[in-house]
Design a protein around this motif. Structure first.
Motif, mmCIF file in Angstrom:
data_model
loop_
_atom_site.group_PDB
_atom_site.id
_atom_site.type_symbol
_atom_site.label_atom_id
_atom_site.label_comp_id
_atom_site.label_asym_id
_atom_site.label_seq_id
_atom_site.Cartn_x
_atom_site.Cartn_y
_atom_site.Cartn_z
ATOM 1 N N ALA A 54 0.398 8.212 -3.660
ATOM 2 C CA ALA A 54 -0.411 8.846 -4.713
ATOM 3 C C ALA A 54 -1.670 9.491 -4.137
ATOM 4 O O ALA A 54 -2.066 10.581 -4.557
ATOM 5 C CB ALA A 54 -0.786 7.802 -5.763
ATOM 6 N N GLU A 55 -2.292 8.832 -3.146
ATOM 7 C CA GLU A 55 -3.563 9.335 -2.608
ATOM 8 C C GLU A 55 -3.363 10.576 -1.732
ATOM 9 O O GLU A 55 -4.146 11.514 -1.771
ATOM 10 C CB GLU A 55 -4.235 8.214 -1.801
ATOM 11 N N GLU A 102 2.795 2.682 -2.443
ATOM 12 C CA GLU A 102 2.583 3.525 -3.632
ATOM 13 C C GLU A 102 1.179 4.127 -3.674
ATOM 14 O O GLU A 102 1.029 5.323 -3.956
ATOM 15 C CB GLU A 102 2.880 2.723 -4.897
ATOM 16 N N PRO A 103 0.110 3.328 -3.397
ATOM 17 C CA PRO A 103 -1.228 3.946 -3.373
ATOM 18 C C PRO A 103 -1.345 5.071 -2.358
ATOM 19 O O PRO A 103 -2.012 6.080 -2.622
ATOM 20 C CB PRO A 103 -2.140 2.763 -3.011
ATOM 21 N N VAL A 115 -5.519 -2.791 -1.963
ATOM 22 C CA VAL A 115 -4.873 -1.788 -2.821
ATOM 23 C C VAL A 115 -5.924 -1.003 -3.607
ATOM 24 O O VAL A 115 -5.876 0.231 -3.678
ATOM 25 C CB VAL A 115 -3.881 -2.472 -3.785
ATOM 26 N N GLU A 116 -6.885 -1.707 -4.165
ATOM 27 C CA GLU A 116 -7.935 -1.057 -4.954
ATOM 28 C C GLU A 116 -8.731 -0.060 -4.120
ATOM 29 O O GLU A 116 -9.012 1.063 -4.554
ATOM 30 C CB GLU A 116 -8.876 -2.126 -5.521
ATOM 31 N N LYS A 148 -0.651 12.585 -1.852
ATOM 32 C CA LYS A 148 0.143 13.591 -2.575
ATOM 33 C C LYS A 148 1.190 14.249 -1.673
ATOM 34 O O LYS A 148 1.678 15.339 -1.970
ATOM 35 C CB LYS A 148 -0.769 14.656 -3.191
ATOM 36 N N VAL A 153 -7.799 1.473 -1.283
ATOM 37 C CA VAL A 153 -6.974 2.615 -0.877
ATOM 38 C C VAL A 153 -6.790 3.573 -2.047
ATOM 39 O O VAL A 153 -6.881 4.791 -1.894
ATOM 40 C CB VAL A 153 -5.608 2.133 -0.334
ATOM 41 N N GLN A 154 -6.554 3.030 -3.236
ATOM 42 C CA GLN A 154 -6.392 3.875 -4.418
ATOM 43 C C GLN A 154 -7.658 4.680 -4.705
ATOM 44 O O GLN A 154 -7.588 5.831 -5.156
ATOM 45 C CB GLN A 154 -6.049 3.017 -5.640
ATOM 46 N N ALA A 155 -8.814 4.084 -4.410
ATOM 47 C CA ALA A 155 -10.085 4.768 -4.665
ATOM 48 C C ALA A 155 -10.409 5.798 -3.593
ATOM 49 O O ALA A 155 -11.381 6.545 -3.715
ATOM 50 C CB ALA A 155 -11.217 3.750 -4.765
ATOM 51 N N GLY A 156 -9.635 5.831 -2.507
ATOM 52 C CA GLY A 156 -9.886 6.791 -1.435
ATOM 53 C C GLY A 156 -11.146 6.510 -0.641
ATOM 54 O O GLY A 156 -11.776 7.429 -0.113
ATOM 55 N N LEU A 190 0.813 -1.217 0.000
ATOM 56 C CA LEU A 190 0.000 0.000 0.000
ATOM 57 C C LEU A 190 0.849 1.270 0.000
ATOM 58 O O LEU A 190 0.305 2.372 0.071
ATOM 59 C CB LEU A 190 -0.923 0.009 1.231
#
Length: 380
Positions: free
Chosen positions: A276-277, A272-273, A310-311, A279, A313-316, A270
């Motif tokens: 990115a999330e 990288e996500p 991962v999905e 910033k 976390v990436q989606a917030g 997690l």
């Protein structure tokens, strides 16, 4: 009856406690010992993803002095039946000093739990929902027959819990209502004996964060569904997120913080996500995101679907949205089960133990040696 639950225990608290989605469970005690009133807030789901009966009983025991009145307030879609039964029995053991209060909804396992209180008060605009136990299962025909038998036994336990609260209730009618998934108003609950009093109505958002589950019940009243669709007015002015920090010492430090925290928590996938999330805006944002990611990972592991962490976390997504999505994935839109005739596959099958094969030459040599010794008069 399988579903999560924030439970809050307060002692002599003025007003209704704020419900914060990020905190599933909190405890606070205040007030003088001689005039204490212990208040328990069961707001959300009951069971492994929320507050377990084990935690409930232990924390209540620490706060209970054996004489103070106890008020258990419910706004719950239900959850795990056996956790609900354990809470039912814990409240029942408190005797006459325990009052169960339904602030908005006590559905499924929560209706079983609240009926353990000596006196049950349902708010004028609140509801009690009773229905058959249900689950999801997989296996061969014999496995599924065992599951059906277990559900039949669970139903008898539910009926016994309701009858303990309302001993004069007509059992045939009770079973009909349970089988039909019945949503009872406060006055209907009192008429049946499952409640003792109609209380003052206070509008409480129905099980915030559990709308996806509410919609899966067969006969959810439209009024409750309408509440879920009402827009929420922001309590604070909306502020645009700051632009990402320029690459530099601060951003590098925050990236290192994420990397170290995720590595220690065993969620390196997690990193990288999260970068990115968030910033890498500031430390507060990063810390909050890490805490959220850990909760999401725990939910996915509990649902045996860790690959979706991962999905999500990436989606917030927040934890409420994650629970709803995991529930959809586990149970499925159809609400049934699939039959799979393939045998379970073990990821690391245990090595097979091979029996030792006979060695004819060795056997022949041993016999020849024995005969030779016998011929010479030598005992083997």
């Amino acid at each position: 009856m399988k579903l999560l639950s924030p439970l809050q225990i307060f002692n002599k608290l003025e007003g209704q406690p704020p419900i914060k989605d990020q905190h599933w469970y909190s405890l606070q005690a205040s007030g003088e010992a001689e005039q204490r009133t212990i208040e328990i807030y069961v707001y959300g789901e009951i069971g492994a993803w929320g507050i377990t009966a084990n935690q409930f009983v232990r924390d209540l025991a620490e706060l209970d002095d054996g004489v103070s009145p106890v008020v258990a307030a419910f706004n719950s879609i239900g959850g795990d039946l056996f956790d609900g039964l354990a809470i039912h029995n814990a409240l029942s053991r408190l005797g006459e000093r325990c009052t169960g209060r339904v602030d908005a909804l006590a559905a499924s396992a929560a209706s079983v739990a609240v009926c353990g209180a000596h006196r049950v008060v349902v708010a004028e605009n609140a509801m009690l929902m009773i229905h058959n136990p249900w689950t999801f299962a997989s296996g061969d025909a014999e496995d599924l027959r065992k599951v059906a038998a277990a559900l039949d036994q669970a139903l008898e336990v539910i009926i016994a819990a309701y009858k303990a609260k309302a001993p004069d209730i007509d059992e045939v009618e009770l079973r009909r209502l349970v089988n039909a998934e019945t949503w009872l108003t406060a006055r209907e609950a009192v008429a049946l004996g499952l409640a003792d009093e109609v209380g003052d109505g206070v509008k409480v958002k129905a099980c915030v964060g559990q709308g996806g589950v509410m919609q899966k019940y067969q006969h959810t009243p439209q009024a409750l569904l309408d509440q879920l669709n009402e827009p929420t007015k922001p309590t604070e002015p909306v502020v645009d997120k700051p632009e990402p920090s320029a690459p530099g010492a601060d951003a590098a430090a925050l990236a290192l913080l994420i990397t170290q925290s995720c590595t220690q928590a065993g969620i390196s996938n997690l990193i990288e996500p999260l970068i990115a999330e968030t910033k890498l805006v500031d430390e507060a944002t990063v810390q909050a995101a890490i805490t959220q990611a850990k909760s999401i990972r725990d939910l996915c592991v509990a649902a045996r679907l860790p690959e979706f962490a991962v999905e999500f976390v990436q989606a917030g997504l927040d934890t409420g949205a994650v629970r709803s999505r995991l529930f959809d994935k586990v149970v499925g839109k159809g609400g049934g089960f699939e039959i799979d005739n393939s045998l379970p596959q073990n990821e690391d099958p245990a090595p097979k133990i091979q029996a030792k094969q006979p060695d004819p030459p060795s056997i022949w040599a041993a016999r020849q040696a024995a005969q030779s010794r016998a011929f010479k008069g030598v005992r083997p």
